[in-house]
Design a protein around this motif. Structure first.
Motif, PDB file in Angstrom:
ATOM      1  N   GLN A   1      -0.030   4.416  -2.538  1.00 56.79           N
ATOM      2  CA  GLN A   1      -0.621   5.683  -2.119  1.00 56.79           C
ATOM      3  C   GLN A   1       0.437   6.779  -2.018  1.00 56.79           C
ATOM      4  OE1 GLN A   1      -3.270   4.362   1.258  1.00 56.79           O
ATOM      5  NE2 GLN A   1      -4.724   5.053  -0.268  1.00 56.79           N
TER       6      GLN A   1
ATOM      7  N   TYR B   1      -0.095   9.192   2.785  1.00 56.10           N
ATOM      8  CA  TYR B   1      -0.040   7.880   3.438  1.00 56.10           C
ATOM      9  C   TYR B   1       1.344   7.646   4.038  1.00 56.10           C
ATOM     10  CZ  TYR B   1      -0.844   2.954   4.328  1.00 56.10           C
ATOM     11  OH  TYR B   1      -0.985   1.744   4.944  1.00 56.10           O
TER      12      TYR B   1
ATOM     13  N   ARG C   1       0.802  -1.207   0.000  1.00 60.67           N
ATOM     14  CA  ARG C   1       0.000   0.000   0.000  1.00 60.67           C
ATOM     15  C   ARG C   1       0.847   1.273   0.000  1.00 60.67           C
ATOM     16  NH1 ARG C   1      -5.251   0.967   1.504  1.00 60.67           N
ATOM     17  NH2 ARG C   1      -5.551  -1.225   2.017  1.00 60.67           N
TER      18      ARG C   1
ATOM     19  N   ASP D   1      -8.587   8.186   0.772  1.00 54.33           N
ATOM     20  CA  ASP D   1      -8.163   6.829   1.132  1.00 54.33           C
ATOM     21  C   ASP D   1      -7.385   6.811   2.448  1.00 54.33           C
ATOM     22  OD1 ASP D   1      -9.271   6.068  -1.177  1.00 54.33           O
ATOM     23  OD2 ASP D   1      -7.409   5.665  -2.247  1.00 54.33           O
ATOM     24  N   THR D   2      -6.693   7.889   2.733  1.00 56.28           N
ATOM     25  CA  THR D   2      -5.868   7.936   3.947  1.00 56.28           C
ATOM     26  C   THR D   2      -6.717   8.219   5.181  1.00 56.28           C
ATOM     27  OG1 THR D   2      -4.132   8.799   2.518  1.00 56.28           O
ATOM     28  CG2 THR D   2      -3.736   8.927   4.858  1.00 56.28           C
TER      29      THR D   2
END
Lengths: 323, 323, 323, 323, 323
Positions: free
Chosen positions: D136, D140, D132, D218-219
């Motif tokens: 990202q 992130y 990940r 997303d974070t």
């Protein structure tokens, strides 16, 4: 009851009886201050309440002198219930007295718990000078009265602070049972002051923040200033509490230090002499056959041993840091 | 169960059996007060609940007497769960009893944990006078009941305050183990009172602030006044806690002072006599060759030395401030 | 894993293996409760997570058993992480176990830290009665599970309260080192309970206040009631803390009182006998010229003096209030 | 300085000198992490600041290592000032190190107080896995760094908890002066941790609540999870404080219990032997006329009296519960 | 009074007398700083107030040096009342001095309680460098003055921290009455600092949050930075309080440990020698018929018994862990 009516031009002051109340003319051009001293006569209070249209619950609050400071705002009326604190320096006693203020239109009514003429200085100021108090209305008059009470808090805290300093000194020089009692009394008094000054703070916060039709714009900065003063009273009172808590610790450790010192002396004396006494006891025994007793140098040798033991003990205590 | 129905004109009061509940006519023109004493019979409570359409969870709360005071507001119903406190002066015991009040329309239902006829004075007031209680509706009746409970808090705090003052005096005169137990018991009781009065405050704050269709406008000032009273109860209770904490300190330092005094006496006696006894011990030894023993002035000289030592000790203690 | 599927008409309960998960049919007309016991197998948890589309962070929280209670709300999912407390009366030990609940649609998944069949009573209730649980959906089932946990808190606090009462009694009768250890252990346990019940309170406050699509309107009053219960648990727990703090003080003063009593005896004995022994020591000296020794009434006079000294001492102690 | 540039496809890592800064190309498709170790060289920090357009006050904060954790949000930049805690188990020493993170576009700059390569594990994870972190962006990456620091808090609290448990055991077995010093040191360290973790909580609360253009959607769940972790750290730290306070009490009462035991032995010995010694002293007097001395059964009778006194004393102590 | 007028190009500094005030020309292109040292002369303050149109209540606040720090915002004026703290390392004394700042347009007026030339370094910076202070207006100048005061808090806390560390060391090596006094004094001083820094925090929070026409946008980041500093001062001050509370405990337990050690020595000596002395006393009695006295091995046997008793005691103490 004393009624003081004034405007910028003139002041009139007179004693009012209960039956004059209904026929009183309180013209709109002037500011009227009705001073009621003593709230022991419920019928008098009821008569005043009827004359100015006060709610029965307000009258109840005025009569119940154990009430907590509070503010009640109605459209046409403002009701303040306050406490006056007073610290007698001689007896170290704190007294609280309830003062209620009702502002209706251009009339301010003040109710005092006792008969004492507390507001005399203000009445004289109104009479003799033509200052701001004369120019501005009943709201400014109310400010002046509250200001006097807040000043009383300052004086009380100062007087208590002096007692506190005295106690602090006496702890260092000579901690005794009276000291702890004095601390305890100061603590109870500080609780009393704090309990009456915290709601006062809320009251003044409410007064200077909300806009009320009875409070003129000119009076606002004064109320704000008063609020600052009360915040400072709260602050001093909190500081005093912290200092008192510290004093308690100081006292306790002072006492325990003294005890320590006493214990040390006891220990040193006992520790030195108990063994010596034992040695003397040995040679005080009446046995027939104790060869040392017949030796010519027996006595001085035993004395010498005792000396050595003593020196050894003293050396031991020195090393421990007890002497 | 006792049902009191009244309006300004008439009062009717009668004992109600469980099977009469369904056929009860509670006409809209009157105020009805259904008093349920004792909550030991779940079926009775269930029957009352069914008659007035109460939620099962409300009935559960009424039956569970260990509940925390709370308020539940529904559109057509108001549910108050309160605690009555009672302090028995003789045994110094505090008891808490749960009182639940349900206001539905013009009907007020009160549930008491015990069979005791607590609300008799109010019932008599309704019966004999034609005062405000008779004129106003069920909401004012509810106010009267809550007011009685709040007065109970005042009385309890006052009684506890007297016990506390007694304890304070006994600390100064004679601190003993019983004293500390009394303080501890007062503390637990004060915790109990505080735990039940804080939610009461929230309840009354909710009552006088929010507008509820069942609470008339005339009753609002009374609820507000009641709120002021509860705030004062909270205040007194907090003060009491502070004072109790102070008492604990006072007690501990009082005990430690006593101990100090005891230690001092021990130290002084021991410190004076231990060296003297040692000297006596020396000349009690049975050595053949002890020249001092044969001197005619030996005995008085030794006594003299002892006297000097004693005076020296006394002087030392004086300087230390122990005598 | 045990899957219990039910609607008002029927209940079906069966053991599920990991590979059956994907083929499970969870029809919309029924309520499904998937019970996972033991979270030691991360792959099992991962499989469950995949089947129901749970976020990896949620799975991590379920596996990490040291987590703080919390709630996570998503549109289509509700995640509760809770603690079950259990107090063993015999060993006085408190254990905490993590319970995670996931509500997705008509499915409730429960994860237990251990293999113990904690929820058996609830499962039996579902199976045997056709009560409310069968009629209402997965949200009510979730309520029932949380309710069981909250009841566990009540039982725990009660059991701890009993231990506490026992400790309190033992302080008064016989304060010992074990007592203080017991207080300390209770304190640590009380901290543990408090730390897990405070977030629980926030969780239930969030649940009953916010409207969530998965929580039906019928379940709301139950959640509110649950919230009241948790508030009461918090309250009891705070009370317990206060009482524990008081116990500590009681213990310390009890110990210091005992010490005081011991000191008094020592002081009295020492203070009476040390001077007497000194007098005896005087006349035990062997001086040749001690005129008193030869007097026939010397011995009785000295005994008399000793008696007078003793009586004087006793009188002194009486006056000091030590005897 | 080490620059790590990566996207999902490739990672490039290289050492950067100060004069290379201006010519650095930091293309938009990749994530760039500039690691600055050691903040002793103000000119280097200034150069970095100039290259990335940082405000002089931000640079000052980075250089001043005594700063409190804080967050600064600007439209195009995010500045975090954090503390890394480290507890050395051997020496029981706690160290705090300042870590500053600056997020500008796709570049993350980290400033470490010391030269130590703390972030090596993360750099290796970036290099070796394509997880990940690689997919990202810089936000992130920032999360990963903060996560490492928060994990450090957990480890620190755990290590301190172990020391604390050791201290607790040693209190019960053998309370000594070192114990109290250890408690005091743990307390200071706990204060240190708490003072740095509370602002961290505010920072993460700000991060996961407010929407910032640099923080991708997303974070967000990760930041929320991190916030939960920090809340738990705060919680553990508060628990530790409570436990420490309890330990202090346990220690003090343990010490006072020991003292009590010592006092008892002294009292018993002294109380038994002082009167006996007095009796022996009586018959050690040298009076000529002491009739008891000449009686043949005088000696055994006196020994018998001594025995009776001793037994009486022992009985007395038994009744008092001292033996 | 000293007036410093400057813009980016030039600086002019001169002494101003009271009667020059009215004729002062304070042109709009420049920044003017009027420094008033000493507030003992109410007429001077009144003159300044009149010249710049300050409200009488503001002048009162300036003159009353016992005031709490505060901020007053008016449309065309900003009034800050601050405290300067100063800790003298030699005498360990803390002094507080009131500094008032008034910002009206491009004029900053500073009032100092004493005559001391505190702001000389800033005046020199203005004179000699052409830095930011010369470029920006009166608001930045105000920031510089407040910054100096905040730096004073840092220095004070640092100096107090050093004293505190010294006290901590002396507790471990040698706890004495002076130590407790030093702790008490530090505590009072810490209270003083805290009481003046908390309102400072509110003031700076107000300054950097609200937008005021007199505060330029360029100055905002500096005020925010200053706010961060004050938060840190508050933080350090709270930490110091916690550490001080811990020191108190450390001291008390240190003292009680010492006492314990003293008690142990006393107990051991007394417990060993009191029984031995008693045995010696027995054989010091003068009974005619004491068969042991005539035995040739009586004396050595008694000495042996004494040895055995001593060894038994020592063994007992070892087992108790007292030696």
């Amino acid at each position: 009851m004393v009624l003081t009516s004034f405007d910028e031009a003139a002041v009139r002051q007179r004693e009012i009886a209960r039956d004059e109340l209904d026929s009183l003319e309180l013209g709109p051009g002037k500011t009227h201050w009705l001073e009621v001293r003593g709230v022991h006569d419920p019928q008098l209070i009821a008569a005043v309440g009827e004359r100015f249209g006060l709610h029965p619950l307000v009258l109840e609050d005025i009569l119940d002198t154990g009430h907590r400071p509070k503010i009640e705002e109605h459209d046409e009326m403002l009701f303040l219930l306050l406490k006056r604190v007073n610290f007698t320096a001689d007896t170290h006693e704190l007294s609280l007295e309830q003062i209620s203020l009702v502002l209706v239109g251009n009339v301010l009514i003040s109710f005092k718990e006792t008969e004492e003429d507390l507001f005399a200085p203000l009445r004289q100021r109104i009479e003799h000078s033509a200052g701001r108090v004369r120019k501005q209305g009943a709201d400014y008059l109310m400010y002046c009265l509250v200001d006097m009470l807040v000043d009383g808090y300052f004086l009380t805290l100062e007087a208590m602070g002096e007692v506190l300093d005295g106690v602090e000194e006496s702890i260092e020089s000579d901690p005794r049972t009276e000291t702890i009692r004095a601390i305890h009394r100061l603590r109870r008094q500080a609780i009393g002051v704090r309990r009456s000054v915290w709601p006062l703070r809320e009251i003044l916060s409410a007064l200077h923040r909300r806009e009320h039709p009875l409070l003129g714009e000119d009076t606002q900065p004064y109320l704000r200033d008063l609020y600052d003063h009360v915040v400072q009273v709260v602050d001093s009172s909190e500081t005093q509490r912290d200092v008192l808590a510290g004093l308690m610790d100081l006292y306790l450790s002072s006492v325990s230090n003294r005890m320590n010192a006493v214990m040390k002396v006891l220990t040193i004396i006992a520790t030195i002499f108990i063994p010596l006494t034992f040695i003397a006891g040995i040679y005080g025994m009446n046995f027939k056959y104790m060869p040392e007793l017949d030796l010519p140098w027996g006595y001085p040798v035993v004395l010498g041993i005792m000396g050595v033991v003593t020196l050894g003990m003293i050396f031991f205590f020195r090393r421990k840091g007890w002497i």
